[in-house]
Design a protein around this motif. Structure first.
Motif, PDB file in Angstrom:
ATOM      1  N   HIS A  30      34.297   2.905 -12.259  1.00 22.80           N
ATOM      2  CA  HIS A  30      34.519   1.562 -11.712  1.00 22.80           C
ATOM      3  C   HIS A  30      34.873   0.620 -12.861  1.00 22.80           C
ATOM      4  N   LEU A  31      36.047   0.019 -12.800  1.00 23.74           N
ATOM      5  CA  LEU A  31      36.493  -0.899 -13.836  1.00 23.74           C
ATOM      6  C   LEU A  31      36.070  -2.327 -13.505  1.00 23.74           C
ATOM      7  N   HIS A  32      36.047  -3.158 -14.523  1.00 25.73           N
ATOM      8  CA  HIS A  32      35.515  -4.519 -14.372  1.00 25.73           C
ATOM      9  C   HIS A  32      36.322  -5.373 -13.398  1.00 25.73           C
ATOM     10  N   ASP A  33      37.582  -4.995 -13.178  1.00 28.37           N
ATOM     11  CA  ASP A  33      38.437  -5.802 -12.306  1.00 28.37           C
ATOM     12  C   ASP A  33      38.535  -5.240 -10.893  1.00 28.37           C
ATOM     13  N   GLY A  34      37.694  -4.252 -10.583  1.00 31.00           N
ATOM     14  CA  GLY A  34      37.673  -3.705  -9.231  1.00 31.00           C
ATOM     15  C   GLY A  34      38.447  -2.415  -9.055  1.00 31.00           C
ATOM     16  N   ARG A  35      39.364  -2.115  -9.962  1.00 30.15           N
ATOM     17  CA  ARG A  35      40.101  -0.854  -9.860  1.00 30.15           C
ATOM     18  C   ARG A  35      39.181   0.306 -10.221  1.00 30.15           C
ATOM     19  N   ARG A  36      39.625   1.516  -9.908  1.00 31.36           N
ATOM     20  CA  ARG A  36      38.807   2.689 -10.184  1.00 31.36           C
ATOM     21  C   ARG A  36      39.666   3.835 -10.697  1.00 31.36           C
ATOM     22  N   LEU A  37      39.091   4.577 -11.637  1.00 37.50           N
ATOM     23  CA  LEU A  37      39.698   5.820 -12.103  1.00 37.50           C
ATOM     24  C   LEU A  37      39.015   6.966 -11.364  1.00 37.50           C
ATOM     25  N   LEU A  38      39.801   7.751 -10.660  1.00 35.62           N
ATOM     26  CA  LEU A  38      39.263   8.875  -9.905  1.00 35.62           C
ATOM     27  C   LEU A  38      39.560  10.170 -10.663  1.00 35.62           C
ATOM     28  N   LEU A  39      38.502  10.895 -11.018  1.00 32.54           N
ATOM     29  CA  LEU A  39      38.631  12.134 -11.774  1.00 32.54           C
ATOM     30  C   LEU A  39      38.195  13.329 -10.937  1.00 32.54           C
ATOM     31  N   HIS A  40      39.037  14.349 -10.892  1.00 23.24           N
ATOM     32  CA  HIS A  40      38.656  15.648 -10.331  1.00 23.24           C
ATOM     33  C   HIS A  40      39.052  16.696 -11.358  1.00 23.24           C
ATOM     34  N   LEU A  41      38.080  17.410 -11.891  1.00 20.99           N
ATOM     35  CA  LEU A  41      38.352  18.384 -12.954  1.00 20.99           C
ATOM     36  C   LEU A  41      38.932  19.686 -12.427  1.00 20.99           C
ATOM     37  N   MET A  42      38.778  19.936 -11.131  1.00 16.99           N
ATOM     38  CA  MET A  42      39.279  21.169 -10.525  1.00 16.99           C
ATOM     39  C   MET A  42      38.799  22.386 -11.325  1.00 16.99           C
ATOM     40  N   LEU A  43      39.649  23.399 -11.465  1.00 16.57           N
ATOM     41  CA  LEU A  43      39.241  24.637 -12.124  1.00 16.57           C
ATOM     42  C   LEU A  43      39.463  24.536 -13.628  1.00 16.57           C
ATOM     43  N   GLY A  44      38.384  24.618 -14.402  1.00 15.30           N
ATOM     44  CA  GLY A  44      38.511  24.669 -15.852  1.00 15.30           C
ATOM     45  C   GLY A  44      38.545  23.336 -16.565  1.00 15.30           C
ATOM     46  N   PHE A  61      50.301   3.418 -17.102  1.00 18.20           N
ATOM     47  CA  PHE A  61      48.900   3.824 -17.020  1.00 18.20           C
ATOM     48  C   PHE A  61      48.126   3.298 -18.223  1.00 18.20           C
ATOM     49  N   ALA A  62      48.691   3.506 -19.419  1.00 24.98           N
ATOM     50  CA  ALA A  62      48.023   3.041 -20.636  1.00 24.98           C
ATOM     51  C   ALA A  62      47.913   1.521 -20.664  1.00 24.98           C
ATOM     52  N   LYS A  63      48.990   0.856 -20.311  1.00 28.10           N
ATOM     53  CA  LYS A  63      48.985  -0.611 -20.328  1.00 28.10           C
ATOM     54  C   LYS A  63      47.949  -1.174 -19.347  1.00 28.10           C
ATOM     55  N   ALA A  64      47.794  -0.504 -18.203  1.00 32.94           N
ATOM     56  CA  ALA A  64      46.856  -0.986 -17.189  1.00 32.94           C
ATOM     57  C   ALA A  64      45.409  -0.811 -17.630  1.00 32.94           C
ATOM     58  N   LEU A  65      45.141   0.159 -18.510  1.00 27.25           N
ATOM     59  CA  LEU A  65      43.762   0.453 -18.892  1.00 27.25           C
ATOM     60  C   LEU A  65      43.309  -0.228 -20.179  1.00 27.25           C
ATOM     61  N   VAL A  66      44.217  -0.442 -21.115  1.00 28.58           N
ATOM     62  CA  VAL A  66      43.801  -1.058 -22.388  1.00 28.58           C
ATOM     63  C   VAL A  66      43.234  -2.452 -22.131  1.00 28.58           C
ATOM     64  N   GLY A  67      42.041  -2.679 -22.629  1.00 28.33           N
ATOM     65  CA  GLY A  67      41.341  -3.940 -22.420  1.00 28.33           C
ATOM     66  C   GLY A  67      40.361  -3.911 -21.268  1.00 28.33           C
ATOM     67  N   ALA A  68      40.473  -2.899 -20.406  1.00 30.15           N
ATOM     68  CA  ALA A  68      39.557  -2.781 -19.277  1.00 30.15           C
ATOM     69  C   ALA A  68      38.204  -2.248 -19.737  1.00 30.15           C
ATOM     70  N   ARG A  69      37.180  -2.493 -18.933  1.00 31.24           N
ATOM     71  CA  ARG A  69      35.835  -1.983 -19.218  1.00 31.24           C
ATOM     72  C   ARG A  69      35.322  -1.203 -18.014  1.00 31.24           C
ATOM     73  N   VAL A  70      34.660  -0.082 -18.287  1.00 28.00           N
ATOM     74  CA  VAL A  70      33.992   0.673 -17.222  1.00 28.00           C
ATOM     75  C   VAL A  70      32.614   0.045 -17.022  1.00 28.00           C
ATOM     76  N   VAL A  71      32.330  -0.411 -15.827  1.00 27.43           N
ATOM     77  CA  VAL A  71      31.044  -1.064 -15.558  1.00 27.43           C
ATOM     78  C   VAL A  71      30.067  -0.139 -14.831  1.00 27.43           C
ATOM     79  N   TYR A  72      30.579   0.967 -14.316  1.00 31.64           N
ATOM     80  CA  TYR A  72      29.710   1.882 -13.569  1.00 31.64           C
ATOM     81  C   TYR A  72      30.437   3.203 -13.397  1.00 31.64           C
TER      82      TYR A  72
END
Length: 271
Positions: free
Chosen positions: A63-77, A41-52
């Motif tokens: 939305h990352l610069h290479d087309g991948r996406r980080l999906l966040l759900h905070l759920m409870l708390g 996970f860390a290796k895949a993200l280091v060097g990436a940029r969030v464009v949106y």
């Protein structure tokens, strides 16, 4: 649980601070919060940029610069905090992502998650969500159509993410109060006039709550005086036993389908 206004507030703030700044480090303190091996996970993200940063219902999509996406759900708390190491929050963090000298701290992800996905995977994850209620395409007529043929309690409908996206316990109660409808009112019995009031209330409550930062319990960053201001604006939610601000009646706290519910029995009705 963070809902539409809280996540929209986070989206706007993140868009002001992390866009196009390369990720320089990633720390995973709880591997169950992510969807792969921590090192990968860390290796895949280091060097990436969030464009949106996009919000969909109660989720955020980075939305990352290479087309991948980080999906966040905070759920409870779940909470986010952004700042340098010197401002590290006094809480356990599950994931930390460094953008140069500042870190984005993800906290409270015991039930929530941060997943690295392909475009196809992220679209599949969002595929069953209902429409966005503040979308410019959401008219009173389309809203009425969403309710047509539905049955059951109003609150159960409002929090059903497959019918309409982004509303949870807090704003369902606030919307019902604004519309002068009981959370237990049966959707199939609502008059066209009541449905119209409900539509107006959805837009009013969600817009106002978003503008003043939702009800989060801590700021997003040092100097943030907006996030959480809605905490003091709730008319019924978490006000059981207190006087109604509209007519002086007493706010009731009860349960409906396993969810806590707050309402005023004097000024809220079946239709």
């Amino acid at each position: 649980m963070p809902e539409f206004p809280e996540m929209e507030n986070y989206r706007m703030l993140l868009g002001q601070h992390i866009i196009n700044i390369p990720i320089t480090a990633v720390t995973v303190n709880r591997e169950k919060s992510i969807n792969m091996d921590a090192d990968a996970f860390a290796k895949a993200l280091v060097g990436a940029r969030v464009v949106y940063v996009e919000r969909r219902a109660k989720h955020l999509l980075f939305h990352l610069h290479d087309g991948r996406r980080l999906l966040l759900h905070l759920m409870l708390g779940g909470l986010l905090y952004y700042g340098p190491e010197s401002e590290r929050p006094d809480r356990t963090t599950q994931v930390e992502i460094a953008f140069g000298d500042n870190l984005l701290y993800f906290m409270g992800l015991r039930l929530g998650y941060l997943h690295l996905l392909s475009v196809k995977e992220s679209e599949a994850a969002m595929g069953k969500l209902g429409p966005e209620l503040l979308d410019r395409r959401m008219t009173a007529e389309r809203f009425a159509e969403l309710l047509r043929g539905r049955r059951g309690a109003l609150k159960s409908l409002l929090v059903n993410q497959q019918v309409m996206a982004g509303i949870g316990n807090c704003y369902a109660d606030e919307i019902a109060f604004e519309a002068r409808l009981l959370p237990s009112a049966l959707v199939q019995n609502l008059s066209p006039e009541a449905v119209g009031r409900l539509y107006d209330s959805v837009r009013k409550v969600l817009t106002e709550a978003t503008e003043i930062g939702g009800y989060m319990e801590m700021p997003f960053m040092a100097g943030d005086t907006v996030t959480g201001r809605y905490n003091d604006c709730c008319k019924v939610y978490d006000r059981g036993g207190e006087p109604c601000l509209r007519d002086g009646g007493t706010i009731v706290k009860t349960e409906l389908s396993g969810r806590k519910v707050f309402y005023c029995p004097e000024c809220q009705h079946e239709g």
